[in-house]
Design a protein around this motif. Structure first.
Motif, PDB file in Angstrom:
ATOM      1  N   LEU A   7      17.181  14.364   1.644  1.00  0.00           N
ATOM      2  CA  LEU A   7      16.223  14.667   2.696  1.00  0.00           C
ATOM      3  C   LEU A   7      16.652  15.868   3.523  1.00  0.00           C
ATOM      4  O   LEU A   7      15.829  16.708   3.896  1.00  0.00           O
ATOM      5  N   GLU A   8      17.968  15.963   3.809  1.00  0.00           N
ATOM      6  CA  GLU A   8      18.457  17.077   4.620  1.00  0.00           C
ATOM      7  C   GLU A   8      18.345  18.423   3.912  1.00  0.00           C
ATOM      8  O   GLU A   8      18.431  19.477   4.540  1.00  0.00           O
ATOM      9  N   GLN A   9      18.137  18.380   2.584  1.00  0.00           N
ATOM     10  CA  GLN A   9      18.067  19.624   1.812  1.00  0.00           C
ATOM     11  C   GLN A   9      16.637  20.099   1.565  1.00  0.00           C
ATOM     12  O   GLN A   9      16.435  21.164   0.987  1.00  0.00           O
ATOM     13  N   VAL A  10      15.665  19.313   1.990  1.00  0.00           N
ATOM     14  CA  VAL A  10      14.265  19.675   1.750  1.00  0.00           C
ATOM     15  C   VAL A  10      13.831  20.735   2.750  1.00  0.00           C
ATOM     16  O   VAL A  10      13.947  20.549   3.963  1.00  0.00           O
ATOM     17  N   ARG A  11      13.323  21.843   2.250  1.00  0.00           N
ATOM     18  CA  ARG A  11      12.819  22.917   3.107  1.00  0.00           C
ATOM     19  C   ARG A  11      11.313  23.109   2.969  1.00  0.00           C
ATOM     20  O   ARG A  11      10.691  23.786   3.778  1.00  0.00           O
ATOM     21  N   ALA A  12      10.730  22.529   1.930  1.00  0.00           N
ATOM     22  CA  ALA A  12       9.293  22.676   1.707  1.00  0.00           C
ATOM     23  C   ALA A  12       8.517  21.960   2.810  1.00  0.00           C
ATOM     24  O   ALA A  12       8.904  20.860   3.232  1.00  0.00           O
ATOM     25  N   PRO A  13       7.432  22.542   3.319  1.00  0.00           N
ATOM     26  CA  PRO A  13       6.592  21.857   4.303  1.00  0.00           C
ATOM     27  C   PRO A  13       6.149  20.491   3.775  1.00  0.00           C
ATOM     28  O   PRO A  13       5.605  20.395   2.668  1.00  0.00           O
TER      29      PRO A  13
ATOM     30  N   HIS B 191      14.022  18.947   6.988  1.00  0.00           N
ATOM     31  CA  HIS B 191      14.095  20.269   7.598  1.00  0.00           C
ATOM     32  C   HIS B 191      12.865  21.068   7.177  1.00  0.00           C
ATOM     33  O   HIS B 191      12.201  20.755   6.203  1.00  0.00           O
ATOM     34  N   GLY B 192      12.573  22.112   7.916  1.00  0.00           N
ATOM     35  CA  GLY B 192      11.376  22.889   7.629  1.00  0.00           C
ATOM     36  C   GLY B 192      10.167  22.235   8.266  1.00  0.00           C
ATOM     37  O   GLY B 192      10.263  21.198   8.932  1.00  0.00           O
ATOM     38  N   PRO B 193       8.985  22.803   8.081  1.00  0.00           N
ATOM     39  CA  PRO B 193       7.758  22.230   8.652  1.00  0.00           C
ATOM     40  C   PRO B 193       7.552  20.798   8.161  1.00  0.00           C
ATOM     41  O   PRO B 193       7.661  20.519   6.961  1.00  0.00           O
ATOM     42  N   ARG B 194       7.267  19.893   9.054  1.00  0.00           N
ATOM     43  CA  ARG B 194       7.105  18.494   8.672  1.00  0.00           C
ATOM     44  C   ARG B 194       6.167  17.803   9.652  1.00  0.00           C
ATOM     45  O   ARG B 194       6.077  18.188  10.814  1.00  0.00           O
ATOM     46  N   GLN B 195       5.489  16.778   9.158  1.00  0.00           N
ATOM     47  CA  GLN B 195       4.542  16.057  10.000  1.00  0.00           C
ATOM     48  C   GLN B 195       4.358  14.646   9.463  1.00  0.00           C
ATOM     49  O   GLN B 195       4.318  14.433   8.250  1.00  0.00           O
ATOM     50  N   LEU B 196       4.263  13.694  10.377  1.00  0.00           N
ATOM     51  CA  LEU B 196       3.922  12.313  10.027  1.00  0.00           C
ATOM     52  C   LEU B 196       2.525  12.043  10.543  1.00  0.00           C
ATOM     53  O   LEU B 196       2.259  12.175  11.742  1.00  0.00           O
ATOM     54  N   ALA B 197       1.612  11.691   9.648  1.00  0.00           N
ATOM     55  CA  ALA B 197       0.227  11.385  10.022  1.00  0.00           C
ATOM     56  C   ALA B 197      -0.029   9.907   9.756  1.00  0.00           C
ATOM     57  O   ALA B 197       0.151   9.441   8.626  1.00  0.00           O
ATOM     58  N   VAL B 198      -0.414   9.182  10.784  1.00  0.00           N
ATOM     59  CA  VAL B 198      -0.672   7.746  10.678  1.00  0.00           C
ATOM     60  C   VAL B 198      -2.177   7.515  10.542  1.00  0.00           C
ATOM     61  O   VAL B 198      -2.959   7.952  11.393  1.00  0.00           O
ATOM     62  N   VAL B 199      -2.568   6.854   9.473  1.00  0.00           N
ATOM     63  CA  VAL B 199      -3.971   6.557   9.219  1.00  0.00           C
ATOM     64  C   VAL B 199      -4.284   5.201   9.831  1.00  0.00           C
ATOM     65  O   VAL B 199      -3.815   4.164   9.354  1.00  0.00           O
ATOM     66  N   GLU B 200      -5.062   5.208  10.901  1.00  0.00           N
ATOM     67  CA  GLU B 200      -5.334   3.987  11.645  1.00  0.00           C
ATOM     68  C   GLU B 200      -6.091   2.966  10.801  1.00  0.00           C
ATOM     69  O   GLU B 200      -7.040   3.300  10.088  1.00  0.00           O
ATOM     70  N   GLY B 201      -5.628   1.720  10.886  1.00  0.00           N
ATOM     71  CA  GLY B 201      -6.294   0.617  10.207  1.00  0.00           C
ATOM     72  C   GLY B 201      -5.976   0.482   8.736  1.00  0.00           C
ATOM     73  O   GLY B 201      -6.509  -0.415   8.065  1.00  0.00           O
ATOM     74  N   ALA B 202      -5.108   1.345   8.202  1.00  0.00           N
ATOM     75  CA  ALA B 202      -4.823   1.337   6.766  1.00  0.00           C
ATOM     76  C   ALA B 202      -3.578   0.516   6.460  1.00  0.00           C
ATOM     77  O   ALA B 202      -2.591   0.535   7.213  1.00  0.00           O
ATOM     78  N   THR B 203      -3.618  -0.201   5.349  1.00  0.00           N
ATOM     79  CA  THR B 203      -2.443  -0.891   4.829  1.00  0.00           C
ATOM     80  C   THR B 203      -1.808  -0.020   3.742  1.00  0.00           C
ATOM     81  O   THR B 203      -2.182   1.141   3.564  1.00  0.00           O
ATOM     82  N   HIS B 204      -0.880  -0.587   2.997  1.00  0.00           N
ATOM     83  CA  HIS B 204      -0.064   0.222   2.095  1.00  0.00           C
ATOM     84  C   HIS B 204      -0.877   0.972   1.047  1.00  0.00           C
ATOM     85  O   HIS B 204      -0.580   2.132   0.739  1.00  0.00           O
ATOM     86  N   LEU B 205      -1.898   0.352   0.484  1.00  0.00           N
ATOM     87  CA  LEU B 205      -2.656   0.977  -0.610  1.00  0.00           C
ATOM     88  C   LEU B 205      -3.902   1.715  -0.127  1.00  0.00           C
ATOM     89  O   LEU B 205      -4.679   2.199  -0.948  1.00  0.00           O
ATOM     90  N   PHE B 206      -4.133   1.780   1.182  1.00  0.00           N
ATOM     91  CA  PHE B 206      -5.293   2.489   1.742  1.00  0.00           C
ATOM     92  C   PHE B 206      -6.598   1.993   1.116  1.00  0.00           C
ATOM     93  O   PHE B 206      -7.446   2.762   0.689  1.00  0.00           O
ATOM     94  N   GLU B 207      -6.737   0.673   1.075  1.00  0.00           N
ATOM     95  CA  GLU B 207      -7.925   0.066   0.479  1.00  0.00           C
ATOM     96  C   GLU B 207      -9.060  -0.109   1.480  1.00  0.00           C
ATOM     97  O   GLU B 207     -10.190  -0.421   1.086  1.00  0.00           O
ATOM     98  N   GLU B 208      -8.785   0.072   2.766  1.00  0.00           N
ATOM     99  CA  GLU B 208      -9.794  -0.109   3.794  1.00  0.00           C
ATOM    100  C   GLU B 208     -10.810   1.037   3.746  1.00  0.00           C
ATOM    101  O   GLU B 208     -10.462   2.167   3.420  1.00  0.00           O
ATOM    102  N   PRO B 209     -12.082   0.756   4.073  1.00  0.00           N
ATOM    103  CA  PRO B 209     -13.126   1.792   3.988  1.00  0.00           C
ATOM    104  C   PRO B 209     -12.767   3.052   4.771  1.00  0.00           C
ATOM    105  O   PRO B 209     -12.395   2.993   5.945  1.00  0.00           O
ATOM    106  N   GLY B 210     -12.880   4.192   4.090  1.00  0.00           N
ATOM    107  CA  GLY B 210     -12.669   5.482   4.729  1.00  0.00           C
ATOM    108  C   GLY B 210     -11.232   5.941   4.824  1.00  0.00           C
ATOM    109  O   GLY B 210     -10.982   7.125   5.100  1.00  0.00           O
ATOM    110  N   THR B 211     -10.264   5.054   4.579  1.00  0.00           N
ATOM    111  CA  THR B 211      -8.868   5.445   4.780  1.00  0.00           C
ATOM    112  C   THR B 211      -8.356   6.360   3.672  1.00  0.00           C
ATOM    113  O   THR B 211      -7.619   7.310   3.941  1.00  0.00           O
ATOM    114  N   LEU B 212      -8.737   6.080   2.423  1.00  0.00           N
ATOM    115  CA  LEU B 212      -8.293   6.956   1.340  1.00  0.00           C
ATOM    116  C   LEU B 212      -8.954   8.325   1.456  1.00  0.00           C
ATOM    117  O   LEU B 212      -8.340   9.356   1.137  1.00  0.00           O
TER     118      LEU B 212
END
Length: 449
Positions: free
Chosen positions: A374-380, A404-425
């Motif tokens: 993980l510490e060696q990743v530079r790709a966004p 390292h490098g550009p990074r972002q965590l995006a949380v999809v509200e209401g979604a479980t692991h497989l994103f089976e809820e309507p609109g989440t995928l």
């Protein structure tokens, strides 16, 4: 994203609108540049094509400064704030509005040749332009069309300013845009060929759509995604042969390799859905199996391979190198889309060969399994996790701090692991598309941005 021309933009937009085909929509192009785009949409959806004529209202003496627009049907939209800032006398604006209204009526007669406007009541109506910057003309058209009582009103454009799109959303039921760029400064910058569309071009396309124009019989009907799906076989250094599916849309601007998770394959319906969205955004995709058929036969000898992220990362790298050898993809910038354990494999591959990977997206992934890599990743890197997938979300938060490098965590509200809820995928696909379009654009375009 860069479109080859308005035809290319229209075909890509048509693919993103394909779900409306069963609703028998009416497609309206905004003259003049929106009509070639709308023509391709109408062809693909097997829908009637017409125009909705709008003219920009410019400031007196400074026509390039838009104060609003006049639409057929008498709809007038004026930007009161712009008028106040410029100090334009209302009577002068009224004169410009009257002149533009006359121009609108003249164009209606020229384009429709005496035919009545389309009956939009109770129909799904898709309003198409070649791009939207300030949105004045689009707003006037949408307000006029809404007054005709459509059941559903959709605004569809290849490129637009996201701020303008947000301001137009109250006017419609849905907005479909392939590239929403907050730095948009000129629509023509997103087309290699942005030649002017003439009145004669508009008339010809309308006649052709009705079956009477030159070349109508010679055209082939556009079907399916913007690019054919080609079966490929990847032969690796360790002797393994992996099966894959490669799709290259016309004018592709990048290539995304899919690293599937444990127990999944190139046939994963979730990844195939995401791939289609990426293809409609002008990205080539390579979905391939990380394990051979024999390795996938789970038993005490091979079951552990699904979780051997070092092995899977090696397979991802081999696929990336193979893509570099293909003439069709050798010049495309490369990204990885990983799911579950495939996300760890993608990150390890990006760390091992930073010269190959220009972007990484993880869907419900386990980036923590990449460990010290993980510490060696530079790709966004974009990490997409469901808000209800609490354990994986916590692991992603920890992994984010190690990247390292550009990074972002995006949380999809209401979604479980497989994103089976309507609109989440769909939300996952849109976010991944925007990330890859941003970081896989051709370097010459990136340098001028």
């Amino acid at each position: 994203m860069v479109f080859r021309d308005r035809v290319d933009a229209g075909r890509r937009l048509a693919f993103a609108l394909r779900r409306y085909r069963d609703e028998a929509p009416v497609v309206l192009g905004l003259p003049r540049g929106g009509v070639p785009v709308a023509y391709e949409v109408a062809r693909a959806l097997k829908a009637p094509l017409d125009v909705w004529v709008v003219r920009k209202v410019g400031a007196p003496g400074y026509e390039e400064l838009g104060l609003g627009a006049v639409s057929e049907g008498g709809e007038v939209y004026l930007n009161d704030q712009a008028m106040a800032e410029l100090g334009v006398p209302p009577e002068e604006v009224a004169e410009v509005v009257d002149r533009k209204a006359a121009e609108v009526e003249a164009r209606v007669q020229r384009f429709r040749r005496g035919r009545p406007p389309p009956d939009l009541a109770g129909r799904t109506v898709i309003v198409v332009d070649d791009g939207i910057a300030t949105g004045g003309t689009a707003r006037a058209a949408l307000q006029a069309v809404r007054r005709r009582g459509p059941r559903r009103l959709v605004l569809a454009v290849p490129v637009a300013s996201p701020r303008t799109l947000d301001s137009l959303r109250p006017e419609v039921d849905e907005v479909v845009c392939l590239a929403a760029d907050p730095h948009l400064f000129a629509i023509g910058a997103y087309y290699r060929d942005f030649s002017q569309t003439t009145d004669d071009d508009v008339v010809e396309l309308l006649e052709r759509a009705r079956g009477g124009g030159a070349g109508a019989e010679a055209e082939e009907e556009p079907e399916g995604p913007p690019g054919d799906e080609l079966p490929v076989e990847l032969e690796l250094d360790d002797g393994a042969r992996l099966q894959g599916s490669l799709t290259i849309p016309a004018g592709a601007t990048g290539l995304v390799l899919f690293a599937h998770g444990s127990g999944s394959s190139r046939h994963s319906p979730r990844n195939r859905f995401v791939a289609e969205v990426l293809q409609s955004a002008g990205l080539a995709t390579l979905l391939f199996d990380l394990l051979t058929a024999e390795e996938e036969a789970v038993d005490e000898r091979t079951g552990h391979l699904r979780f051997d992220v070092e092995l899977l990362a090696g397979r991802v790298l081999s696929a990336a190198l193979a893509a570099r050898e293909l003439p069709e993809t050798s010049a495309l910038r490369l990204g990885y889309f990983g799911a579950s354990t495939g996300a760890a494999a993608a990150l390890i591959a990006a760390a091992r060969r930073p010269d190959l990977a220009d972007a990484v997206v993880s869907r419900g992934g386990r980036p923590d399994l990449a460990g010290a890599y993980l510490e060696q990743v530079r790709a966004p890197t974009l990490l997409l996790v469901g808000s209800e997938d609490t354990e994986v979300l916590a692991l992603n938060r920890q992994a984010l701090e190690r990247l390292h490098g550009p990074r972002q965590l995006a949380v999809v509200e209401g979604a479980t692991h497989l994103f089976e809820e309507p609109g989440t995928l769909e939300e996952v696909a849109r976010a991944a598309s925007a990330w890859f379009v941003r970081y896989l654009s051709p370097r010459e375009l990136e340098a001028t941005a």
